[in-house]
Design an enzyme around this catalytic site. Structure first.
Site, PDB file in Angstrom:
ATOM      1  N   CYS A 233     -50.483   2.772  -9.872  1.00  0.00           N
ATOM      2  CA  CYS A 233     -50.087   3.577  -8.724  1.00  0.00           C
ATOM      3  C   CYS A 233     -51.207   4.541  -8.346  1.00  0.00           C
ATOM      4  O   CYS A 233     -51.983   4.980  -9.194  1.00  0.00           O
ATOM      5  CB  CYS A 233     -48.815   4.358  -9.054  1.00  0.00           C
ATOM      6  SG  CYS A 233     -48.154   5.314  -7.662  1.00  0.00           S
TER       7      CYS A 233
ATOM      8  N   ASP B  32     -50.841   7.524  -7.604  1.00  0.00           N
ATOM      9  CA  ASP B  32     -50.460   8.878  -8.003  1.00  0.00           C
ATOM     10  C   ASP B  32     -51.584   9.557  -8.793  1.00  0.00           C
ATOM     11  O   ASP B  32     -52.103   9.006  -9.766  1.00  0.00           O
ATOM     12  CB  ASP B  32     -49.190   8.815  -8.866  1.00  0.00           C
ATOM     13  CG  ASP B  32     -48.532  10.178  -9.043  1.00  0.00           C
ATOM     14  OD1 ASP B  32     -49.193  11.079  -9.605  1.00  0.00           O
ATOM     15  OD2 ASP B  32     -47.370  10.340  -8.646  1.00  0.00           O
TER      16      ASP B  32
ATOM     17  N   ARG C  82     -51.550  11.805 -10.853  1.00  0.00           N
ATOM     18  CA  ARG C  82     -51.209  12.202 -12.223  1.00  0.00           C
ATOM     19  C   ARG C  82     -51.302  11.049 -13.218  1.00  0.00           C
ATOM     20  O   ARG C  82     -50.978  11.221 -14.402  1.00  0.00           O
ATOM     21  CB  ARG C  82     -49.787  12.786 -12.246  1.00  0.00           C
ATOM     22  CG  ARG C  82     -49.595  13.998 -11.358  1.00  0.00           C
ATOM     23  CD  ARG C  82     -48.126  14.299 -11.161  1.00  0.00           C
ATOM     24  NE  ARG C  82     -47.441  13.209 -10.450  1.00  0.00           N
ATOM     25  CZ  ARG C  82     -46.130  13.193 -10.224  1.00  0.00           C
ATOM     26  NH1 ARG C  82     -45.368  14.186 -10.662  1.00  0.00           N
ATOM     27  NH2 ARG C  82     -45.581  12.178  -9.566  1.00  0.00           N
TER      28      ARG C  82
ATOM     29  N   HIS D 241     -45.013   4.051 -13.220  1.00  0.00           N
ATOM     30  CA  HIS D 241     -44.739   5.317 -13.908  1.00  0.00           C
ATOM     31  C   HIS D 241     -43.379   5.850 -13.491  1.00  0.00           C
ATOM     32  O   HIS D 241     -42.946   5.678 -12.340  1.00  0.00           O
ATOM     33  CB  HIS D 241     -45.842   6.354 -13.640  1.00  0.00           C
ATOM     34  CG  HIS D 241     -45.906   6.828 -12.213  1.00  0.00           C
ATOM     35  ND1 HIS D 241     -45.318   7.995 -11.784  1.00  0.00           N
ATOM     36  CD2 HIS D 241     -46.504   6.292 -11.119  1.00  0.00           C
ATOM     37  CE1 HIS D 241     -45.540   8.164 -10.497  1.00  0.00           C
ATOM     38  NE2 HIS D 241     -46.262   7.144 -10.065  1.00  0.00           N
TER      39      HIS D 241
ATOM     40  N   CYS E 179     -41.949   7.799  -9.914  1.00  0.00           N
ATOM     41  CA  CYS E 179     -42.813   7.344  -8.820  1.00  0.00           C
ATOM     42  C   CYS E 179     -42.194   7.687  -7.469  1.00  0.00           C
ATOM     43  O   CYS E 179     -41.051   7.314  -7.171  1.00  0.00           O
ATOM     44  CB  CYS E 179     -43.034   5.834  -8.930  1.00  0.00           C
ATOM     45  SG  CYS E 179     -44.082   5.156  -7.612  1.00  0.00           S
TER      46      CYS E 179
END
Length: 211
Positions: free
Chosen positions: A46, A48, A50, A102, A105
């Site tokens: 992803c 993302d 993080r 994750h 999400c």
């Protein structure tokens, strides 16, 4: 107490400090990177911020070939993803393709809530298909948080299915390539990865996803 993010100049200064530290510990590090790219792993994850691929599994640059997009999708109609997959499998000859979702999400949550945000709604259509296919299981979850977590896992499994049934991977196995495809889900809360136990290593094993 929150702190402000570094300025662009600060990022450049951090880069110089990082490069100096790498060279101090291993003087030949960057020379080796320039000479060859031969990563054993291909990460489909992803976007993302993080979920940094190299960092959470503790590998250096050069060890992980990475493709990231919203909600870690591997759609068979996406030329961008397919090009990266082909390069990883046929040129770099990676030994492991790892699909990594994750928990928490945001893209998965948008699909779960059936929110409308614009162009991203088209991109997230494959997740809505997963919701329809697993409606009974998802409806049986205790609350939205549990449904969200489970949908994050189910989405990874569906993307693994897309990878292992793709002609690029199927042909690689047909040529005798030593290639494994894995599905993981990462927790931002504790930094740990859950192996979803869908590792696939042959055409025969991939056939289970077609049943």
């Amino acid at each position: 107490m929150s702190t402000s993010p570094p300025s662009i100049a600060g990022l450049l200064a951090s880069n110089r400090a990082w490069a100096d530290a790498k060279t101090a510990v291993d003087p030949g590090f960057f020379k080796r990177l320039v000479a060859q790219q031969a990563p054993p792993y291909f990460w489909i994850g992803c976007s993302d911020s993080r979920v940094p691929a190299n960092e959470i599994v503790g590998v250096d640059p050069g060890e992980m070939f990475v493709h990231r997009n919203v909600a870690n999708l591997a759609p068979p109609q996406d030329a961008n993803y397919l090009s990266v997959l082909q390069y990883a499998v046929e040129v770099l000859k990676v030994g492991h393709v790892i699909v990594v979702g994750h928990y928490g999400c945001g893209g998965v949550l948008v699909a779960l809530r059936n929110d409308r945000l614009g162009l991203i709604d088209h991109w997230l259509s494959p997740i809505r298909e997963v919701i329809r296919d697993h409606k009974v299981e998802l409806d049986g979850c205790l609350d939205e948080a549990a449904r969200h977590d489970r949908l994050c896992e189910l989405n990874v499994v569906r993307q693994v299915q897309n990878v292992v049934t793709d002609p690029i991977v199927q042909d690689a196995w047909g040529r005798g390539a030593d290639l494994s495809v894995h599905g993981w889900c990462y927790s931002i809360k504790n930094g740990l990865i859950t192996d979803l136990d869908v590792t696939t290593t042959t055409r025969e094993e991939a056939a289970r996803f077609r049943s």
